[in-house]
Enzyme design. Sequence first.
Site, PDB file in Angstrom:
ATOM      1  N   ASP A  67       0.838  -1.200   0.000  1.00 10.10           N
ATOM      2  CA  ASP A  67       0.000   0.000   0.000  1.00 10.10           C
ATOM      3  C   ASP A  67       0.872   1.248   0.000  1.00 10.10           C
ATOM      4  OD1 ASP A  67       0.888  -0.472   2.593  1.00 10.10           O
ATOM      5  OD2 ASP A  67      -1.101  -0.889   3.386  1.00 10.10           O
ATOM      6  N   ASP A 136      -8.491  -1.753  13.793  1.00 11.29           N
ATOM      7  CA  ASP A 136      -9.871  -1.878  13.298  1.00 11.29           C
ATOM      8  C   ASP A 136     -10.043  -3.074  12.357  1.00 11.29           C
ATOM      9  OD1 ASP A 136      -8.559  -1.044  11.005  1.00 11.29           O
ATOM     10  OD2 ASP A 136      -9.708   0.803  10.751  1.00 11.29           O
ATOM     11  N   HIS A 138      -8.145  -3.855   9.685  1.00  8.86           N
ATOM     12  CA  HIS A 138      -7.765  -3.708   8.270  1.00  8.86           C
ATOM     13  C   HIS A 138      -6.538  -4.556   7.925  1.00  8.86           C
ATOM     14  CE1 HIS A 138      -5.241   0.045   9.490  1.00  8.86           C
ATOM     15  NE2 HIS A 138      -4.375  -0.891   9.175  1.00  8.86           N
ATOM     16  N   GLU A 143      -9.928  -0.774   4.768  1.00  3.88           N
ATOM     17  CA  GLU A 143     -10.611  -0.428   6.015  1.00  3.88           C
ATOM     18  C   GLU A 143     -11.941  -1.190   6.108  1.00  3.88           C
ATOM     19  OE1 GLU A 143      -8.980   0.905   8.225  1.00  3.88           O
ATOM     20  OE2 GLU A 143      -8.196   2.904   7.799  1.00  3.88           O
TER      21      GLU A 143
HETATM   22  C1  F6R Z   1       0.977  -1.154   6.193  1.00  2.00           C
HETATM   23  C2  F6R Z   1      -0.235  -1.946   6.291  1.00  2.00           C
HETATM   24  C3  F6R Z   1      -1.104  -1.853   7.493  1.00  2.00           C
HETATM   25  C4  F6R Z   1      -0.356  -2.162   8.785  1.00  2.00           C
HETATM   26  C5  F6R Z   1      -1.290  -2.016   9.982  1.00  2.00           C
HETATM   27  C6  F6R Z   1      -0.589  -2.298  11.297  1.00  2.00           C
HETATM   28  O1  F6R Z   1       1.662  -1.448   4.986  1.00  2.00           O
HETATM   29  O2  F6R Z   1      -0.518  -2.658   5.397  1.00  2.00           O
HETATM   30  O3  F6R Z   1      -2.162  -2.761   7.346  1.00  2.00           O
HETATM   31  O4  F6R Z   1       0.146  -3.464   8.723  1.00  2.00           O
HETATM   32  O5  F6R Z   1      -1.822  -0.718   9.999  1.00  2.00           O
HETATM   33  O6  F6R Z   1       0.407  -1.349  11.500  1.00  2.00           O
HETATM   34  P1  F6R Z   1       1.460  -1.512  12.676  1.00  2.00           P
HETATM   35  O7  F6R Z   1       2.265  -2.714  12.356  1.00  2.00           O
HETATM   36  O8  F6R Z   1       2.287  -0.271  12.656  1.00  2.00           O
HETATM   37  O9  F6R Z   1       0.667  -1.688  13.922  1.00  2.00           O
END
Ligand code: F6R
Length: 260
Positions: A67, A136, A138, A143
Amino acid sequence: MEVVIVPDSAAGGELIAEAMANLLRRKPDALLGVATGSTPLPIYEAFAAKVRAAAVDASQARICQLDEYVGLPSGHPESYRSVVLREVVEPLGLSESSFIGPDGTADDIAAACEEYDQALVAAGGVDLQLLGIGTDGHIGFNEPCSSLASRTRIKTLTQQTRKDNARFFDSIDDVPHHVITQGIGTILEARHLVLLATGEAKADAVALAVEGPLSALVPASALQLHPHATVVVDEAAASQLKLADYFRATFAAKPEWQGI
Ligand code: F6R
């Protein structure tokens, strides 16, 4: 779905790094899909250590992005392109040419999304996709209420995700509202999905994703549809799992040659 409960994030990083190394031993030019954020850092550290120790040759590995923020200027240190180059591509001694990602600076974002989905197919598909999980639920930046069949496209971050990611910016106002993310349908095309979740803040999302119903409200529950999905959690992130004892016993009894 396999759920592996590990003592801590370092053990999770080591387990997953070994799976990546095993993949490269079988397929030296495997396409590795990487996630950003804090959770996967122990994976990248453990994997780079294996490469430095010559336990695996990653010189032909290819890396692709999950992403990207929309609208950050090219080269911004928190653009996911910059983060992946800094934390994955450079430590492995790879060049930028071994890396593909969506263009969050494109004038035509819809075309950039379509081009990225096509680039993944042209590259032969993702062999192993690393995932984190949002508080949440995702995955990528899909989302809640993202279509389970979605392709790479623009999404709007929830306020919760912007708050969670504010630590990477000077203030929450600097966190972009829009992102490009591989769709859930795109993610499900990878040959092996490996999600790492650590810390108590992820416990509810992990339980809903693993043991709850398949639902667009919890995008990570889409892993239930994948024939080869591995969820690696530390004790804190596993704390809401009803089947934790079963998952522990299953992994303890697993033949070592099987890997994850
Ligand atoms: C980022 C991504 C997100 C993160 C998620 C958790 O490339 O795909 O889905 O994996 O927001 O983020 P952290 O690991 O910082 O808690």
